[in-house]
Scaffold this motif. Sequence first.
Motif, PDB file in Angstrom:
ATOM      1  N   PRO A 182     -10.459 -51.412  67.774  1.00 34.29           N
ATOM      2  CA  PRO A 182     -11.302 -50.522  68.602  1.00 34.29           C
ATOM      3  C   PRO A 182     -11.185 -49.081  68.119  1.00 34.29           C
ATOM      4  O   PRO A 182     -10.116 -48.663  67.652  1.00 34.29           O
ATOM      5  CB  PRO A 182     -10.723 -50.701  70.000  1.00 34.29           C
ATOM      6  CG  PRO A 182     -10.044 -52.037  69.963  1.00 34.29           C
ATOM      7  CD  PRO A 182      -9.489 -52.161  68.575  1.00 34.29           C
ATOM      8  N   PRO A 183     -12.260 -48.300  68.190  1.00 31.58           N
ATOM      9  CA  PRO A 183     -13.568 -48.619  68.787  1.00 31.58           C
ATOM     10  C   PRO A 183     -14.554 -49.279  67.814  1.00 31.58           C
ATOM     11  O   PRO A 183     -15.755 -49.233  68.031  1.00 31.58           O
ATOM     12  CB  PRO A 183     -14.073 -47.246  69.216  1.00 31.58           C
ATOM     13  CG  PRO A 183     -13.545 -46.328  68.147  1.00 31.58           C
ATOM     14  CD  PRO A 183     -12.201 -46.884  67.772  1.00 31.58           C
ATOM     15  N   MET A 184     -14.052 -49.880  66.735  1.00 37.12           N
ATOM     16  CA  MET A 184     -14.937 -50.523  65.774  1.00 37.12           C
ATOM     17  C   MET A 184     -15.419 -51.868  66.330  1.00 37.12           C
ATOM     18  O   MET A 184     -14.712 -52.538  67.086  1.00 37.12           O
ATOM     19  CB  MET A 184     -14.211 -50.744  64.446  1.00 37.12           C
ATOM     20  CG  MET A 184     -13.699 -49.459  63.824  1.00 37.12           C
ATOM     21  SD  MET A 184     -15.000 -48.265  63.553  1.00 37.12           S
ATOM     22  CE  MET A 184     -14.563 -47.581  61.996  1.00 37.12           C
ATOM     23  N   VAL A 185     -16.622 -52.261  65.893  1.00 37.66           N
ATOM     24  CA  VAL A 185     -17.221 -53.518  66.347  1.00 37.66           C
ATOM     25  C   VAL A 185     -17.508 -54.389  65.135  1.00 37.66           C
ATOM     26  O   VAL A 185     -17.957 -53.902  64.089  1.00 37.66           O
ATOM     27  CB  VAL A 185     -18.516 -53.256  67.136  1.00 37.66           C
ATOM     28  CG1 VAL A 185     -19.163 -54.570  67.559  1.00 37.66           C
ATOM     29  CG2 VAL A 185     -18.220 -52.415  68.363  1.00 37.66           C
ATOM     30  N   THR A 201     -15.407 -67.361  52.694  1.00 40.37           N
ATOM     31  CA  THR A 201     -16.699 -67.006  53.276  1.00 40.37           C
ATOM     32  C   THR A 201     -16.846 -65.481  53.295  1.00 40.37           C
ATOM     33  O   THR A 201     -15.857 -64.750  53.233  1.00 40.37           O
ATOM     34  CB  THR A 201     -16.815 -67.553  54.708  1.00 40.37           C
ATOM     35  OG1 THR A 201     -15.631 -67.200  55.455  1.00 40.37           O
ATOM     36  CG2 THR A 201     -16.943 -69.068  54.710  1.00 40.37           C
ATOM     37  N   VAL A 202     -18.095 -65.045  53.376  1.00 40.59           N
ATOM     38  CA  VAL A 202     -18.372 -63.604  53.330  1.00 40.59           C
ATOM     39  C   VAL A 202     -17.743 -62.921  54.546  1.00 40.59           C
ATOM     40  O   VAL A 202     -17.989 -63.327  55.690  1.00 40.59           O
ATOM     41  CB  VAL A 202     -19.892 -63.346  53.316  1.00 40.59           C
ATOM     42  CG1 VAL A 202     -20.175 -61.848  53.305  1.00 40.59           C
ATOM     43  CG2 VAL A 202     -20.535 -64.016  52.099  1.00 40.59           C
ATOM     44  N   PRO A 203     -16.928 -61.902  54.330  1.00 39.97           N
ATOM     45  CA  PRO A 203     -16.283 -61.229  55.471  1.00 39.97           C
ATOM     46  C   PRO A 203     -17.278 -60.367  56.240  1.00 39.97           C
ATOM     47  O   PRO A 203     -18.298 -59.936  55.695  1.00 39.97           O
ATOM     48  CB  PRO A 203     -15.199 -60.382  54.807  1.00 39.97           C
ATOM     49  CG  PRO A 203     -15.744 -60.096  53.439  1.00 39.97           C
ATOM     50  CD  PRO A 203     -16.511 -61.334  53.035  1.00 39.97           C
ATOM     51  N   PRO A 204     -16.966 -60.090  57.505  1.00 44.81           N
ATOM     52  CA  PRO A 204     -17.828 -59.201  58.295  1.00 44.81           C
ATOM     53  C   PRO A 204     -17.538 -57.745  57.958  1.00 44.81           C
ATOM     54  O   PRO A 204     -16.706 -57.441  57.097  1.00 44.81           O
ATOM     55  CB  PRO A 204     -17.420 -59.534  59.736  1.00 44.81           C
ATOM     56  CG  PRO A 204     -15.973 -59.896  59.609  1.00 44.81           C
ATOM     57  CD  PRO A 204     -15.828 -60.586  58.278  1.00 44.81           C
ATOM     58  N   VAL A 205     -18.226 -56.874  58.647  1.00 43.66           N
ATOM     59  CA  VAL A 205     -17.946 -55.434  58.512  1.00 43.66           C
ATOM     60  C   VAL A 205     -17.625 -54.880  59.891  1.00 43.66           C
ATOM     61  O   VAL A 205     -18.082 -55.401  60.908  1.00 43.66           O
ATOM     62  CB  VAL A 205     -19.134 -54.669  57.890  1.00 43.66           C
ATOM     63  CG1 VAL A 205     -19.372 -55.106  56.464  1.00 43.66           C
ATOM     64  CG2 VAL A 205     -20.398 -54.863  58.712  1.00 43.66           C
TER      65      VAL A 205
END
Length: 354
Positions: A182-185, A201-205
């Motif tokens: 937090p505060p990242m989503v 697998t492709v990682p998120p951001v």
Amino acid sequence: MRMRPAFQRLLLLVCHACLLNTVTTDKVCSHPPPENGSELSGGQLFYEPGTQVTLSCSQGYSNAGGSRKITCKKNGEWTERELKCSPKRCPVPESPQNGNAGFNNIVYKSVIRYSCNDGYVLVGANSSECLHTAQWSEPAPQCEPVTCGLPDIPPYAKIVYDKQFEEDTVQFGFGGIYECLPPMVLFGDKRATCTAEGTWTVPPVCKLVTCPVPSAIENGFLSFAEMREHGYKEKVKYGCHYPYLLDGPAEVECEETGSWSRIPACRAPCTVDIERGRILYKGVKKWIEDFKPNQVLHSEQVTVYCLNEEGNCGYPVSMQCNDGHMPTPACYEEPSATRYQLKAGSLPSEIKQC
């Protein structure tokens, strides 16, 4: 008397023709070819009629009965073979763990094709042939799991693995869950998995998400909240000024969409809109003039009494406060001042109940 040379040559041709006609009256048999697993080992190229030979089963075949003898006939053909030779059988193969052994038969010269399930690599021969010794040419291979190195972790993120591990590599199917600080989503697939190709697998951001300054609510207030933008997962609390009642959650949270969760509202109280009569409030009967203050909070209920003329009995009817509105039931008849003063015992709230 000496023969002339021309006559000598004519005589030789006649003798040769006679000799040729004598030899080719019966046809010879050629060497019997291998057939249905039987053969003649060694021997000559041609055989005279009447010659008998002994067959044997070819390499990779077993004797299954019948005479081994065949005889050359005058027409240059061999008698029908009676020897039965069956191909030798190899042991029934087992599929490797996490793999498959494909075959149509397990007799001499049959072939097994080995393969592995997705996420596994074949270690060993991918095929094996049944030999004349009734053994497979190659041992069964193994299917080893595909491995991956450690996954990339995006900035401002962490990964919670399915279980603990000690090496720098993990096997196919292993994974974990990405979480942003937090505060990242998190945007993308939160699940990390070691794939059959040996890659992750492709990682998120992780992106910064903020909610606007929390809005004020009518007849209410924010508890110790800073009037500023708030980050993802931050919370603020609401309250209402008495006698207003909070409708909704007291605590709201900044969501990943950049909006606040449900904002509550402050609901107004109600008054019991009768001048004479008896009510039931929170399990206690009260005359309306004794109901002080005349105030019912939002969502609370009050009961008045109506008359059943046919049965000459009273019955209760509830009404509920809804944000300052609480209409009196249509069946309620307010008594006159005289009746209320002198004959209160005859009111629907006091007589026999239906």
